[in-house]
Structure formats: structure tokens, C-alpha cells
Design a protein around this motif. Structure first.
Motif, PDB file in Angstrom:
ATOM      1  N   ALA A  66       0.838  -1.206   0.000  1.00  0.00           N
ATOM      2  CA  ALA A  66       0.000   0.000   0.000  1.00  0.00           C
ATOM      3  C   ALA A  66       0.873   1.257   0.000  1.00  0.00           C
ATOM      4  O   ALA A  66       0.616   2.217  -0.743  1.00  0.00           O
ATOM      5  N   TRP A  67       1.911   1.260   0.821  1.00  0.00           N
ATOM      6  CA  TRP A  67       2.837   2.398   0.849  1.00  0.00           C
ATOM      7  C   TRP A  67       3.622   2.494  -0.460  1.00  0.00           C
ATOM      8  O   TRP A  67       3.859   3.580  -0.980  1.00  0.00           O
ATOM      9  N   ARG A  68       4.030   1.348  -1.007  1.00  0.00           N
ATOM     10  CA  ARG A  68       4.774   1.359  -2.267  1.00  0.00           C
ATOM     11  C   ARG A  68       3.955   2.025  -3.366  1.00  0.00           C
ATOM     12  O   ARG A  68       4.444   2.853  -4.115  1.00  0.00           O
ATOM     13  N   GLU A  69       2.681   1.668  -3.442  1.00  0.00           N
ATOM     14  CA  GLU A  69       1.809   2.272  -4.453  1.00  0.00           C
ATOM     15  C   GLU A  69       1.651   3.771  -4.216  1.00  0.00           C
ATOM     16  O   GLU A  69       1.725   4.558  -5.157  1.00  0.00           O
ATOM     17  N   ALA A  70       1.416   4.170  -2.969  1.00  0.00           N
ATOM     18  CA  ALA A  70       1.227   5.591  -2.666  1.00  0.00           C
ATOM     19  C   ALA A  70       2.466   6.415  -2.997  1.00  0.00           C
ATOM     20  O   ALA A  70       2.353   7.561  -3.453  1.00  0.00           O
ATOM     21  N   LEU A  71       3.629   5.842  -2.778  1.00  0.00           N
ATOM     22  CA  LEU A  71       4.878   6.554  -3.059  1.00  0.00           C
ATOM     23  C   LEU A  71       5.336   6.375  -4.506  1.00  0.00           C
ATOM     24  O   LEU A  71       6.378   6.908  -4.896  1.00  0.00           O
ATOM     25  N   ARG A  72       4.564   5.608  -5.277  1.00  0.00           N
ATOM     26  CA  ARG A  72       4.863   5.351  -6.688  1.00  0.00           C
ATOM     27  C   ARG A  72       6.240   4.725  -6.895  1.00  0.00           C
ATOM     28  O   ARG A  72       6.980   5.092  -7.795  1.00  0.00           O
ATOM     29  N   ILE A  73       6.566   3.780  -6.048  1.00  0.00           N
ATOM     30  CA  ILE A  73       7.835   3.064  -6.186  1.00  0.00           C
ATOM     31  C   ILE A  73       7.631   1.949  -7.213  1.00  0.00           C
ATOM     32  O   ILE A  73       6.682   1.176  -7.121  1.00  0.00           O
ATOM     33  N   ASN A  74       8.513   1.867  -8.158  1.00  0.00           N
ATOM     34  CA  ASN A  74       8.441   0.850  -9.198  1.00  0.00           C
ATOM     35  C   ASN A  74       8.453  -0.535  -8.539  1.00  0.00           C
ATOM     36  O   ASN A  74       9.357  -0.848  -7.776  1.00  0.00           O
ATOM     37  N   PRO A  75       7.461  -1.384  -8.838  1.00  0.00           N
ATOM     38  CA  PRO A  75       7.431  -2.708  -8.214  1.00  0.00           C
ATOM     39  C   PRO A  75       8.634  -3.565  -8.579  1.00  0.00           C
ATOM     40  O   PRO A  75       8.988  -4.481  -7.840  1.00  0.00           O
ATOM     41  N   LEU A  76       9.291  -3.262  -9.677  1.00  0.00           N
ATOM     42  CA  LEU A  76      10.461  -4.045 -10.070  1.00  0.00           C
ATOM     43  C   LEU A  76      11.685  -3.748  -9.212  1.00  0.00           C
ATOM     44  O   LEU A  76      12.692  -4.434  -9.317  1.00  0.00           O
ATOM     45  N   THR A  77      11.599  -2.736  -8.357  1.00  0.00           N
ATOM     46  CA  THR A  77      12.728  -2.419  -7.470  1.00  0.00           C
ATOM     47  C   THR A  77      12.590  -3.029  -6.087  1.00  0.00           C
ATOM     48  O   THR A  77      13.486  -2.888  -5.253  1.00  0.00           O
ATOM     49  N   LEU A 128       6.286  -7.087  -6.480  1.00  0.00           N
ATOM     50  CA  LEU A 128       4.935  -7.169  -5.955  1.00  0.00           C
ATOM     51  C   LEU A 128       3.972  -6.649  -7.008  1.00  0.00           C
ATOM     52  O   LEU A 128       4.341  -5.858  -7.868  1.00  0.00           O
ATOM     53  N   ALA A 129       2.731  -7.057  -6.920  1.00  0.00           N
ATOM     54  CA  ALA A 129       1.738  -6.637  -7.903  1.00  0.00           C
ATOM     55  C   ALA A 129       1.529  -5.136  -7.856  1.00  0.00           C
ATOM     56  O   ALA A 129       1.687  -4.493  -6.831  1.00  0.00           O
ATOM     57  N   THR A 130       1.179  -4.571  -8.966  1.00  0.00           N
ATOM     58  CA  THR A 130       0.887  -3.141  -9.047  1.00  0.00           C
ATOM     59  C   THR A 130      -0.571  -2.977  -9.444  1.00  0.00           C
ATOM     60  O   THR A 130      -1.229  -3.913  -9.852  1.00  0.00           O
ATOM     61  N   SER A 131      -1.076  -1.775  -9.332  1.00  0.00           N
ATOM     62  CA  SER A 131      -2.454  -1.499  -9.707  1.00  0.00           C
ATOM     63  C   SER A 131      -2.515  -0.130 -10.360  1.00  0.00           C
ATOM     64  O   SER A 131      -1.570   0.643 -10.281  1.00  0.00           O
ATOM     65  N   PRO A 132      -3.641   0.221 -10.978  1.00  0.00           N
ATOM     66  CA  PRO A 132      -3.767   1.556 -11.557  1.00  0.00           C
ATOM     67  C   PRO A 132      -3.577   2.663 -10.526  1.00  0.00           C
ATOM     68  O   PRO A 132      -3.150   3.750 -10.854  1.00  0.00           O
ATOM     69  N   ALA A 133      -3.864   2.380  -9.246  1.00  0.00           N
ATOM     70  CA  ALA A 133      -3.677   3.392  -8.196  1.00  0.00           C
ATOM     71  C   ALA A 133      -2.230   3.835  -8.110  1.00  0.00           C
ATOM     72  O   ALA A 133      -1.929   4.966  -7.759  1.00  0.00           O
ATOM     73  N   ALA A 134      -1.301   2.939  -8.446  1.00  0.00           N
ATOM     74  CA  ALA A 134       0.117   3.293  -8.412  1.00  0.00           C
ATOM     75  C   ALA A 134       0.436   4.364  -9.429  1.00  0.00           C
ATOM     76  O   ALA A 134       1.387   5.120  -9.261  1.00  0.00           O
ATOM     77  N   GLN A 135      -0.375   4.450 -10.490  1.00  0.00           N
ATOM     78  CA  GLN A 135      -0.127   5.437 -11.523  1.00  0.00           C
ATOM     79  C   GLN A 135      -0.738   6.794 -11.182  1.00  0.00           C
ATOM     80  O   GLN A 135      -0.334   7.806 -11.719  1.00  0.00           O
TER      81      GLN A 135
END
Length: 145
Positions: A66-77, A128-135
């Protein structure tokens, strides 16, 4: 018998006010994303010429995601660390000039996963999985202290 006068080593840290900007960035993140899971937060004082930084340690990988998505951290990292019951996922980003480390603990691995050799290869260890919210999630405007 000889005597020698000793002097205390020079301090590596400065006054707590040097952490003000990092605290303000953290407060801004909390204000912009009040719905995010709570975290164990560690704020690091500036060291030599590097600025203050902070860590957000989450209870599990879902909270970290949830924090990764909010901070827009690339899931590949996102990287996987540890073995067995002592495994965690971690990612690092920069928010308004401050280094932010986020980690999700309590990652459970199967016995097969826990015993597999870990060799650092180019690219992520685990994504980890990503979602449109990450964008679309925003981290907010810069904070000056």
C-alpha cells in the motif's frame, strides 16, 4: 608510569532541528495518505553531508505494498531479504529530496523457497503486484521547513 590526556571524539550529529525537514515530509505524507497502514517509523539524523532520512517498517508485505503504491515506487525495485520466517520485502525511494526506505516484514516462504540459493542478479529479486492506483497516487507538494 605515564599519563595521557584524552579528548572526547567529535560528535557526528548536530542539533535535532536538522531533522525538521524530514519530519515535515513525513507529516505531509501522513496528511496526504491518512488511510495507509501504520508503521514503525525511524528518522535518521543527517550524517556527514547526507540529509536526514526515514524508514517505514510495516507489519507485512500487504501494508508495504500500500505504501509502495502511494509513493509510486516501481514494483520491479522491490527486493526480498532473509530466509524462512525472518524474511521481508524492501524498497527505497526519494521523496522531496529525502531517502525513504519501506519494508514489509513477516513474509512467509515455503520450505522450497527458503532453501533456494539467493544470488543477486540484474533486476529485482521479487516484484509485488501493481495497480492503476500506483499510476495516479500523489505524494504531495514539496515541504520546506
Amino acid at each position: 608510569m605515564t599519563t595521557q590526556t584524552t579528548h572526547p571524539a567529535a560528535a557526528f550529529s548536530g542539533p535535532i532541528k536538522e531533522m525538521t525537514a524530514a519530519v515535515a515530509v513525513l507529516a505531509n505524507l501522513i496528511a496526504r495518505h491518512p488511510e495507509l497502514p501504520d508503521a514503525y517509523i525511524v528518522i535518521h539524523a543527517p550524517f556527514h553531508k547526507s540529509p536526514a532520512s526515514f524508514d517505514l517498517q510495516l507489519r507485512n508485505a500487504s501494508a508495504m505494498e500500500a505504501w509502495r503504491e502511494a509513493l509510486r515506487i516501481n514494483p520491479l525495485t522491490v527486493e526480498l531479504h532473509g530466509r524462512g520466517a525472518h524474511s521481508w520485502v524492501e524498497a527505497t525511494t526519494t521523496v522531496h529530496g529525502f531517502k525513504v526506505d519501506i519494508s514489509g516484514h513477516g513474509v512467509l516462504l515455503t520450505p522450497e523457497q527458503a532453501t533456494e540459493p539467493r544470488v543477486k542478479t540484474p533486476g529485482p529479486v521479487v516484484a509485488l503486484a501493481t495497480s492503476p492506483a500506483a499510476q495516479t497516487s500523489a505524494i504531495g507538494p514539496a515541504v520546506t521547513a
